[in-house]
Design an enzyme around this catalytic site. Sequence first.
Site, mmCIF file in Angstrom:
data_model
loop_
_atom_site.group_PDB
_atom_site.id
_atom_site.type_symbol
_atom_site.label_atom_id
_atom_site.label_comp_id
_atom_site.label_asym_id
_atom_site.label_seq_id
_atom_site.Cartn_x
_atom_site.Cartn_y
_atom_site.Cartn_z
ATOM 1 N N GLU A 117 0.825 -1.201 0.000
ATOM 2 C CA GLU A 117 0.000 0.000 0.000
ATOM 3 C C GLU A 117 0.861 1.253 0.000
ATOM 4 O O GLU A 117 1.933 1.287 0.593
ATOM 5 C CB GLU A 117 -0.899 -0.002 1.237
ATOM 6 N N CYS A 130 3.467 8.402 0.873
ATOM 7 C CA CYS A 130 3.996 7.482 1.878
ATOM 8 C C CYS A 130 4.185 6.136 1.172
ATOM 9 O O CYS A 130 3.213 5.562 0.670
ATOM 10 C CB CYS A 130 2.975 7.390 3.000
ATOM 11 N N CYS A 137 6.447 -7.022 7.514
ATOM 12 C CA CYS A 137 7.608 -6.521 8.252
ATOM 13 C C CYS A 137 7.995 -7.561 9.306
ATOM 14 O O CYS A 137 7.125 -8.154 9.950
ATOM 15 C CB CYS A 137 7.270 -5.202 8.932
ATOM 16 N N CYS A 141 6.577 -4.856 15.787
ATOM 17 C CA CYS A 141 6.169 -3.901 16.833
ATOM 18 C C CYS A 141 4.742 -4.251 17.244
ATOM 19 O O CYS A 141 3.881 -4.479 16.385
ATOM 20 C CB CYS A 141 6.249 -2.468 16.315
ATOM 21 N N CYS A 144 1.553 -2.440 15.708
ATOM 22 C CA CYS A 144 1.515 -2.128 14.273
ATOM 23 C C CYS A 144 0.868 -3.257 13.480
ATOM 24 O O CYS A 144 1.262 -4.422 13.607
ATOM 25 C CB CYS A 144 2.947 -1.896 13.793
ATOM 26 N N GLY A 188 6.615 -1.969 6.113
ATOM 27 C CA GLY A 188 7.992 -2.463 6.136
ATOM 28 C C GLY A 188 8.974 -1.556 6.830
ATOM 29 O O GLY A 188 8.683 -0.396 7.137
ATOM 30 N N GLU A 189 10.125 -2.116 7.096
ATOM 31 C CA GLU A 189 11.215 -1.378 7.734
ATOM 32 C C GLU A 189 12.249 -1.040 6.655
ATOM 33 O O GLU A 189 12.983 -1.921 6.189
ATOM 34 C CB GLU A 189 11.825 -2.246 8.859
ATOM 35 N N SER A 220 11.851 6.613 7.645
ATOM 36 C CA SER A 220 11.448 6.333 9.020
ATOM 37 C C SER A 220 11.949 4.937 9.394
ATOM 38 O O SER A 220 11.779 3.986 8.643
ATOM 39 C CB SER A 220 9.919 6.393 9.118
ATOM 40 N N SER A 243 11.675 5.827 15.083
ATOM 41 C CA SER A 243 10.492 5.374 15.819
ATOM 42 C C SER A 243 10.935 4.847 17.181
ATOM 43 O O SER A 243 11.366 3.701 17.301
ATOM 44 C CB SER A 243 9.770 4.284 15.015
ATOM 45 N N LEU A 244 10.834 5.674 18.184
ATOM 46 C CA LEU A 244 11.383 5.344 19.510
ATOM 47 C C LEU A 244 10.355 4.602 20.387
ATOM 48 O O LEU A 244 10.609 3.518 20.871
ATOM 49 C CB LEU A 244 11.845 6.642 20.187
ATOM 50 N N ASN A 325 -3.342 4.250 16.886
ATOM 51 C CA ASN A 325 -4.499 3.934 16.035
ATOM 52 C C ASN A 325 -4.911 2.514 16.330
ATOM 53 O O ASN A 325 -4.201 1.583 15.943
ATOM 54 C CB ASN A 325 -4.083 3.932 14.559
ATOM 55 N N CYS A 371 -1.157 5.704 10.088
ATOM 56 C CA CYS A 371 0.057 4.984 10.490
ATOM 57 C C CYS A 371 -0.279 3.640 11.110
ATOM 58 O O CYS A 371 -1.158 3.525 11.949
ATOM 59 C CB CYS A 371 0.814 5.776 11.534
#
Length: 448
Positions: A117, A130, A137, A141, A144, A188-189, A220, A243-244, A325, A371
């Site tokens: 996407e 984006c 991924c 996380c 996510c 994805g990362e 990111s 992304s902490l 979200n 996100c």
Amino acid sequence: MPPRRGRAPATGKPAFFNAQELERFVVQRGFDAVVAQRLWRVVIRALRDGGGESDDEVWERASKYCIDGRQKLPKVAVELASQNFRLFSSKLAHVAESKDTQTTKLVIELRDGHRVESVAMRHKSRTTVCVSSQIGCAMGCQFCATGTMNLIGDLDTSEILEQVALITRHECARSRPAPRNVVFMGMGEPLANYQSVSAAVTSLCDPFHFALRKKGVTVSTVGVAPALKKLTREHPEVRVALSLHAPSQELRARIVPAAKQWPLHDLIEALDDHLNSVSRHSGSHDGLMVEYVLLKGVNDRREDADELIALLRGKPVMLNLIPYNPNVTATLHGFEAPSIESCRAFGKIVIEGGLRVRLREEFGQDINAACGQLALATKDIEDLAPAPPAPEPAVASTSVADATAARRRKPRAPPPKPPPPQWTALATASLAAAALAASLAAAAAVLR
Ligand code: SAH
Ligand code: SF4
């Protein structure tokens, strides 16, 4: 679970947006290598000129740009390229537009049938894309949706660039501006697919290719520390968003499993390294955002705010607070979104502690484009009003009649209310998130 992606299939014509293949071809055919660069330029210009064209029409239009002589591009080179390359190896499978019309989500089918996407976010005259860098991924996380898919495969460079090109065509066909910013915040990362992402960044900023400003590109990352250091060395001018999500190693390792492999102290070292390099390179400190998804009762407590202040105080970063979200992970892990009041209270504490802060208001939630929600809910997409029709859509998921009928069924919602004044004052500009781009640009302005 879908099968893991193998090596890219060798069948069919190569993809045009594969710079090496194109250059090799051009040289093999006896042209100067610079002809490949000129081909990029005319094709991207043709896409930006819009018109809802088919691939053939794009080639045709591109070839018109060489006869005026200014491009110094032999027309036969365009003909040969059109015969030997596929303009797009991916195609649009679905398009969904948010009710406020600021956000469009594109589901893109890759050449082997896997889907990713991309999201176009419009804000005033600016559009940000984006993009996804992987299918799924591996980082997992806990909050996510993409993380629940595991890793199915990496995108190659041309597949990343095609997302930008497809959105350019989609937007320009509707007389909207071509995207000016690209953020690697889709599926994805990006730093786990370093080679492809790095080459895509080069192309996005190449004046012959997409010609974006370097600061218009943001990568990111969840914090793949060694790759972040490499990115800093190889692309010192692109923006980075880290992304902490937690201020301590212990809490971070709970919600961001990748923290076990790249612990917080390594990450902070990579972050400092990046900040030093940016400052050496451009004499300014802009370019680093720290993203922090607020999860009710997990990382939004007073002690978390205090630890965050201690961790980041004195560093020239912009802390981006993102209310969680809720998605499938809410059921899996029992996460809840904090109220807007508690997000503001958290923001107030960290601002008073000396950090620069923004609160991101999500957008495109009605189409799962916000996100962490990019995890292929095409069932949901089909329920939504499709994007407005192009003059002559080349690849459309719905017909004009469907579009009209759907709009009749689903009246447009009124535009969203502006952010409450107290938060606006607190955080400079509370973001309607089409403004993720605006967020990044404005953050840079504050940091400069
Ligand atoms: N893998 C990269 C880029 C893709 S994720 C990264 O993690 O940075 C892009 C952003 O979406 C990250 O900051 C991520 O933390 C955020 N995100 C993921 N899931 C979310 C959710 N459920 N709510 C809010 N933000 C989320
Ligand atoms: Fe992967 Fe980023 Fe999602 Fe984490 S937040 S699972 S790194 S896409």
